[in-house]
Every structure is written in structure tokens, then in C-alpha cells.
Scaffold this active site. Sequence first.
Site, PDB file in Angstrom:
ATOM      1  N   HIS A 171       0.698  -1.386  -0.471  1.00 20.22           N
ATOM      2  CA  HIS A 171      -0.332   0.334  -0.325  1.00 20.22           C
ATOM      3  C   HIS A 171       0.720   1.484  -0.205  1.00 20.22           C
ATOM      4  O   HIS A 171       2.041   0.837   0.417  1.00 20.22           O
ATOM      5  CB  HIS A 171      -0.700  -0.034   1.484  1.00 20.22           C
ATOM      6  CG  HIS A 171      -2.010  -0.622   0.955  1.00 20.22           C
ATOM      7  ND1 HIS A 171      -3.287  -0.541  -0.114  1.00 20.22           N
ATOM      8  CD2 HIS A 171      -2.650  -2.070   1.624  1.00 20.22           C
ATOM      9  CE1 HIS A 171      -3.751  -1.151   0.332  1.00 20.22           C
ATOM     10  NE2 HIS A 171      -3.242  -2.226   1.408  1.00 20.22           N
ATOM     11  N   CYS A 180      -0.079   3.006  -4.293  1.00 19.14           N
ATOM     12  CA  CYS A 180      -0.745   3.821  -4.805  1.00 19.14           C
ATOM     13  C   CYS A 180       0.489   5.047  -4.423  1.00 19.14           C
ATOM     14  O   CYS A 180       0.944   5.528  -3.658  1.00 19.14           O
ATOM     15  CB  CYS A 180      -1.945   4.320  -4.015  1.00 19.14           C
ATOM     16  SG  CYS A 180      -3.377   3.421  -4.785  1.00 19.14           S
TER      17      CYS A 180
END
Length: 438
Positions: free
Chosen positions: A235, A302
Site C-alpha cells: 500500500h 498508490c
Amino acid sequence: MEEKHKRILRRNRVHLVKELDLSDLCDVLLRKDVFTQSMINDIKNCETKRDQARKLVKDLETRGNEAFSAFLEGLRVTGQQNLLELLQKSAPRVHFQPGKSTEAGYLLIQPHPVYIEDAVPKKPRTQPSPPPDEVFKGPEVRPRRDSIQYYKMDARPCGLCLIINNVEFEPKTELSIRKGSNVDCDKLEKRFKSLNFVVEVRTNLKQRQIKSELSALSRKDHSIYDCCVVVILSHGTEVRHNKIRSAGSWIEIDQVSHNRFPGAVYGVDGNHVSVQEITNYLNGQNCPSLQSKPKIFFIQACGGGEKDIGFEVSPDEAKPSIGGDGDQTDAIPFSSSSESLSTSDETDAIPTLPTPSDILVSYSTFPGYVSWRATVSGSWYVEVLDNILEEHAATLDLTTMLTLVNDKVSQNSAKGLYKQMPGSFNFLRKHVYFQTSE
């Protein structure tokens, strides 16, 4: 060498590496001043015949406008007719005249003017030659230089590759399981092993463990290697350089400015490590044995929480897109991700950062935006990256391949709506060509 001739060599590199006979060809190219003796020695010092052929073809691109025609002549006089015909299928045809023999027994060949077959209609032999404006002359020959425009990439193994694969996050973080990440990890582990890297995989690391692995990597002796690769699958988020005023002085909250490499990746404990800090472990100051060698980072995470819905294009530009309802993101939105990223450029932080020479960071998505991942087949970015490396690593340099990755990923569509645009921060000084087993 002109770009169209470089493309011909790259397009046929696999055949050239497999079939090229250098035993007499090097002597011909030396006498024609295409290569210097020191360059010929470097070529012959390569370990295998394929490595020698690969280096000759790469170095040939740097040797001026006459190098291509001289190479064709060399193939002809050394009897390598199959390769000569292969190159001439897509190259301007070179007509040869018989010449005087040299002391070594080779013909001194005088090429006629070179014609671009695609630009000049074929004419019967009885017709006169094309007018002067149809004759390809090319720009003036620049002075040749011995400096090679490619990083040395022939060490065996080529280098170390560290893959950090964060899949399952602690419950307190409220971060989802990254389904499909193991698929990404397996693909890239196999791919970089095939590119002659020693690959180490670390799974589900906390922030301090990520830093510890990178620190250990920086302390290794890389003097026998030519390159280093770091892959991080996790992440991610957008972070900023913030300061607060306390007792009349400024105190930094986030210690790293992201004026060069934005974004951060999360450990499974929910604490992040900035991309800037990740790259700093391997820069010339902190890892002397990697000085002047390419250090390549692939970040599948991301860059923020924004979702890109794209923009309309003309029907001619529209291409079929892929992606489905099962696509997930690796986003942990930053609270002010809608603000301009330029606000993180703190001028007082710039002098404290070493110059990031010989570093390339490839991001799966544009800073500030989410990165999409399919739960079964893995992330868009890694799937395309793996396919491009498999298809083109034998013939194309890294930055060219990453452009192809950008184009391919940009054609995908999540839930029929959302788009993704990868990109790179490139501080390399030369071209990177990976080793392949062709």
C-alpha cells in the site's frame, strides 16, 4: 549512427547475437576505424561469444554515421551473407564495387551512393539513377568518441534484486489484504532471475524491517556487480514535508523532502517509508560500491487517493481497455491529496540531499493517484512490466521499455471508468540493457 540504422540493429539484435562471427569481423572494423584497438579488446574480453556479439552491436550504435555501412561491408567480406541479407531487408541497399585487396586478403570495398528503397520507386535498370535530391547523404560525420553510452551490464550475476512484498497488514491499520500481490511477486522473482540477478524476497515487513533490509543491502559489497534492483509491492500514500514552530525554531515532522522522489510505501504495521528515503540507502554517498552503477527501483503502490477518470480522445486514438469489477487499489489517501504536490518543495531541504545520480524510480501510477490491482492476475503495472521485459529485454533499453509499459497500462480501465498512468523519475546517465539468455 542515424536513428533508423540503430532501430534496424535493435530489431535484429537477437539474430546478430546468436549468429555473428567476430573472428575476422573485428579486424575489418578496426581497419576501417569503426572501433579503436581498446574497444576491440573490451569486446574480446567479454566472457562468451554471445556477450562479445552483444557488446559489439551495442557499441556500434555510438560509432558515427559511416558505422552501419561499414558493418554491412564487414559482413560481406567475412562471408556472413545471411546476416547481411537480414539487415538489408529493412535497410537502405548498399551497392558494392570490387576493389583492391589489402595485405590481409580482404577487399577494399567502395560503396556506391545509398538509396532509401521506401522513398524511391523501383525503376528498370535501363533508367538513369535517381536525381540528386533522392540520394541519401546523411548529416556530416561527427568526431568519434571512445566513451560508451551504455552502463556495463555483463557481470555474472549482474546484480542483486530485493523484492519486498507486503500482503497482510495488521488489523489496527485497517489496511486491506493485497490480494494478487503474491502473483506480482512470483512474476518479478522469475523475471529478474532470468535477467541474471540474485533475487531475495522479503514478505510482510514492518516499517523498521523495511529500513533494516535496505540498510543491509546498502552495506553489501556490490563491487563484483554492475547493477542493483529494488522492487516494493505494498500500500502507498502521498506524504509531505511539514514543519511546526516550537520555542522560536522550526521542527520538522516528516524528515524527508520529496522534491525528487514523491510518495511513500507502508509497512504492515501502518507506518510508512518515503520513496526518497528508500533511494537514499543506495545513493553514491551511502553505498560506495554502487557508485556510477544503475540503481533501479520499481514501486507498485498508490501515490495518493485520487482516481483518474481520464479524458475523451478521438475515435482514432481510442483502444480497447481491460479491467473489471474485481480491481482494487493500493491507496491510503493523504488528507490533503487534492492540493498541489509542488507545496512539498522546501528549498531549505534541498542542500541536505545527495545528488541522486544513476538512479531510476519507476512508479506504477502518477503521484497523487491510486494504482489498480486485480485480485487474481495481479496489478496492471507488474503484469505489463513483466510482459514487456519478456518480449523486449533482449533488444531494447530500460527507459524505452518503460515507455511501452506506460502506453500499455494507460489503455486499461477499472470498472469501465478509472484509468492509471505509470511514470518514472530518471536520473540515469546512460542506457541500461539487461542480460538475457537468447
